[in-house]
Write an enzyme that holds these catalytic residues in place. Structure first.
Site, PDB file in Angstrom:
ATOM      1  N   ASP A  29      -5.728  -3.808  -2.161  1.00 23.31           N
ATOM      2  CA  ASP A  29      -4.655  -3.353  -1.274  1.00 23.31           C
ATOM      3  C   ASP A  29      -3.803  -4.510  -0.738  1.00 23.31           C
ATOM      4  O   ASP A  29      -4.314  -5.493  -0.211  1.00 23.31           O
ATOM      5  CB  ASP A  29      -5.289  -2.605  -0.091  1.00 23.31           C
ATOM      6  CG  ASP A  29      -4.296  -1.784   0.697  1.00 23.31           C
ATOM      7  OD1 ASP A  29      -3.192  -2.288   0.965  1.00 23.31           O
ATOM      8  OD2 ASP A  29      -4.618  -0.644   1.047  1.00 23.31           O
ATOM      9  N   SER A  77       0.823  -1.191   0.000  1.00 29.79           N
ATOM     10  CA  SER A  77       0.000   0.000   0.000  1.00 29.79           C
ATOM     11  C   SER A  77       0.873   1.264   0.000  1.00 29.79           C
ATOM     12  O   SER A  77       1.649   1.481  -0.911  1.00 29.79           O
ATOM     13  CB  SER A  77      -0.953  -0.036   1.195  1.00 29.79           C
ATOM     14  OG  SER A  77      -1.999   0.897   1.026  1.00 29.79           O
TER      15      SER A  77
END
Length: 705
Positions: free
Chosen positions: A556, A439
């Site tokens: 993510d 991320s």
């Protein structure tokens, strides 16, 4: 001259060990006798046990009696001498070759060479073997049965005392450190890259290796050279256990504790049999041996040098001819080494200012995974640029088993603290050899791996440093069927810095973590377009629309692996610095009790502005996006805490007022990263210098509040 591996089959070496016809000798002056197959591992007249430090303790008559029940055994590379937990039935004296002892996790504890003894501690303590011992260079061992030694102890108690005292002294001298100071490794470098100044490459590698380890390095050039030592003369050399280096007359000093040896290698297949004892001899007198295998080196000995090395780097150009040569090399290595060629690491050398993108399909056809991509290497007499020097330092740290990896966690705007960490590392000359991120950690790690330094990263982060800076990143998805936001504006900003860079274009190795939405499996990107991988890694589920790459729907990376320490471990990185900006529940509880949790001040005001903020701003405290991110963080916490246990040093740049979407105040988070890193700077410096191999027991307490 352009090198072409001949396609003709070469004669295979025999795999059977030497046959010992007798064991003459008295006192400690034991001599290996002539072998029935002198072309195999042990030279014909080698006095391989003269004088062995253990056998020299034994009276002549007792020694002859002991050896009647002992035997020489020959073990090829990869064989296991004994395994951890096996009952101790014998001790082994190394005549030639090298062995490694490994713990239950496979980590190397110690490297043994000619003159060393293995298994004696278990024998003295009457216990099973503590480690697994694996042959790393073709070995000749003298196996002494434990029952024979015990019988000798019963017959001569004074010898038992001397034996125990001598070994106890050696244990005290060597210590019990998890990784020895003297790693003792043999490395080959073969260039299939036409026009490459590979002599400069290996010379630079030797210098960097000595600079990192401060240990003795021998650089051996294997090609016809005037006044060179001749490998065929090895059978005339007087033994592996000699305290003098056999080829001292051919040695040239390159610098303090760095020597250079030129060696001429014959083309006969039998010459390859002299390679293992030669390497063990060199390894006894030098901590590191770098074998520069020139293109003109005959095939049989060249293959044996590659096989018997601990690591073998092969420089390959992206042209079809070089790739064909490499394919032939791997096929012949597989035949000769019975498939044990995982230690062969191809390094793809790219043209000046060239990208590997156009060669991606060709490179994918290599029969061996690509180790790395080399930029700026010296071609046609050039000296190479900073990328070449950085790459060689990374190779040297890999050889010395002291590479540093940086694991950067997810965490939204809180991940801007990673920039502060990077700045402090750079200011103190601490280089990370590899970075892995999820991320926000992937976003910052990708820019850093591309070549942006800490100052540039801060400049990029401060581009949105204003009251309305967050909204410059917002790209609404209407209708919000798969998420509230798209990545369009974020990626436009990223592409301004990153362009269309691929992983092979990066200055340092990078791994980016994403999550497969369908299977929830971790996906690790190490090839392809870097921007696409980052886009997938930042796609927060429920908030940002998922990204599709090669038919996979990805979200993510923090969902599957918020702190990718394990990714670095799988790469073999020896030292890991982890940066975790996700606060665990106990710290959140502490902040909650202290009433310092982040709050939205507008919720306490009764005005039209506060009303609109509460009902229309999805980012406001307690609203849908904030609730989603808080729930995701809760799921990530346990995974991140478990991952952090695998790091040598853990940095926690945390603050009770931190908000995941607070991109308008990057300076606050960068300062947190700097403060957390400076607090543990002594431990990080010790880790970088190789003086600390243990995980830092205090690292989990380094919290900035």
């Amino acid at each position: 001259m352009k090198f072409r591996w001949p396609f003709a089959r070469t004669a295979k070496l025999g795999t059977r060990g030497p046959v010992v016809e007798g064991l003459p000798g008295d006192g400690g002056n034991l001599t290996c006798v002539a072998m029935k197959k002198p072309e195999l591992a042990v030279p014909q007249n080698a006095k391989g046990l003269h004088p062995h430090p253990v056998l020299s303790l034994i009276p002549p008559r007792s020694l002859r009696h002991l050896l009647n029940g002992s035997a020489f055994i020959e073990m090829p590379k990869g064989d296991v001498v004994f395994r951890q937990g096996d009952p101790c039935q014998a001790i082994f004296l190394i005549v030639s070759g090298r062995c490694e002892s490994r713990d239950a996790g496979g980590a190397v504890d110690r490297v043994f060479g000619p003159g060393d003894t293995i298994g004696e501690r278990a024998f003295l303590n009457r216990e099973p073997y503590r480690f697994t011992v694996v042959v790393v260079t073709h070995c000749v061992l003298l196996r002494i049965a434990a029952k024979e030694l015990l019988a000798l102890f019963d017959k001569d108690p004074s010898f038992a005392g001397r034996f125990s005292q001598a070994l106890a002294g050696r244990f005290q001298a060597t210590g019990e450190s998890p990784l020895p100071k003297r790693v003792r490794r043999i490395v080959s470098l073969l260039s299939l890259a036409g026009g490459m100044n590979d002599r400069l490459v290996v010379a630079r590698l030797a210098q960097e290796l000595h600079g990192i380890t401060d240990q003795r390095v021998l650089l051996v050039h294997l090609d016809p050279a005037r006044h060179a030592a001749i490998l065929d003369d090895w059978p005339k050399v007087d033994t592996h256990l000699s305290e003098t280096f056999a080829y001292q007359d051919h040695i040239t000093e390159m610098g303090r504790d760095i020597d250079e040896l030129r060696m001429s290698v014959g083309s006969e297949a039998r010459v390859a049999a002299f390679v293992p004892p030669l390497l063990s001899h060199c390894g006894r007198h030098y901590d590191y041996v770098i074998l520069h295998t020139a293109a003109a080196t005959p095939v049989a000995p060249a293959l044996e040098f590659l096989i018997q090395s601990d690591l073998a780097f092969v420089l390959v150009r992206t042209d079809a001819r070089a790739l064909d040569d490499f394919a032939v090399l791997i096929r012949k290595l597989s035949e000769q080494a019975r498939g044990a060629n995982a230690h062969v690491k191809p390094i793809v050398v790219l043209d000046e200012n060239g990208s590997c993108g156009e060669f991606h399909e060709t490179i994918a056809k290599l029969s061996q995974p690509v180790h790395s991509f080399a930029h700026g290497f010296p071609m046609d007499g050039a000296h190479g640029d900073f990328r070449f020097r950085l790459h060689v330092r990374q190779l040297a740290r890999e050889i010395a088993r002291c590479r540093i990896g940086l694991a950067l966690s997810s965490g939204g705007a809180k991940g801007l603290a990673h920039i502060g960490v990077i700045q402090v590392l750079e200011e103190n000359g601490i280089e990370a050899d590899c970075v892995a991120g999820a991320s926000m950690g992937a976003y910052i790690g990708g820019l850093w791996a591309h070549g942006a330094n800490g100052t540039t990263l801060e400049t990029i982060a401060r581009e949105n440093e204003s009251r309305w800076g967050l909204w410059a990143l917002v790209d609404p998805e209407l209708p919000p069927r798969r998420g509230f936001l798209r990545t369009g504006r974020v990626m436009k900003r990223l592409r301004r810095s990153l362009g269309d860079a691929r992983f092979c274009d990066l200055v340092r190795p990078l791994r980016i973590v994403a999550t497969n939405l369908e299977t929830l499996e971790r996906v690790v990107f190490s090839s392809g377009d870097v921007g696409d991988a980052i886009e997938a890694s930042i796609a927060i589920p429920g908030i940002i629309v998922p990204v599709t790459i090669n038919g996979e729907t990805l979200i993510d990376g923090g969902i599957a692996d918020p702190l990718p320490v394990d990714v670095l471990q799988e790469m073999g990185i020896e030292k890991i610095i982890a940066v975790n900006v996700i606060p665990p529940p106990e710290i959140l509880r502490k902040w909650h009790n202290q009433k310092c949790m982040p709050r939205d001040a507008s919720t306490n005001r009764r005005s039209l502005g506060s009303f609109l903020n509460r009902h229309l701003n999805y980012f406001a405290k307690g609203n849908v996006l904030d609730t989603l991110l808080q729930a995701i963080s809760g799921a990530q916490t346990r995974v991140a805490e478990t991952s952090s246990l695998g790091a040598n040093i853990l940095l926690r740049p945390l603050h009770c007022g931190a908000r995941w979407h607070d991109f308008t105040d990057p300076g606050k988070y960068i300062a947190l990263g700097r403060e957390a890193t400076e607090a543990q700077l002594p431990a990080i410096l010790a880790l970088a210098k190789g003086s600390s191999h243990e995980k830092n027991p205090f690292s989990t307490n380094a919290v900035t509040t």
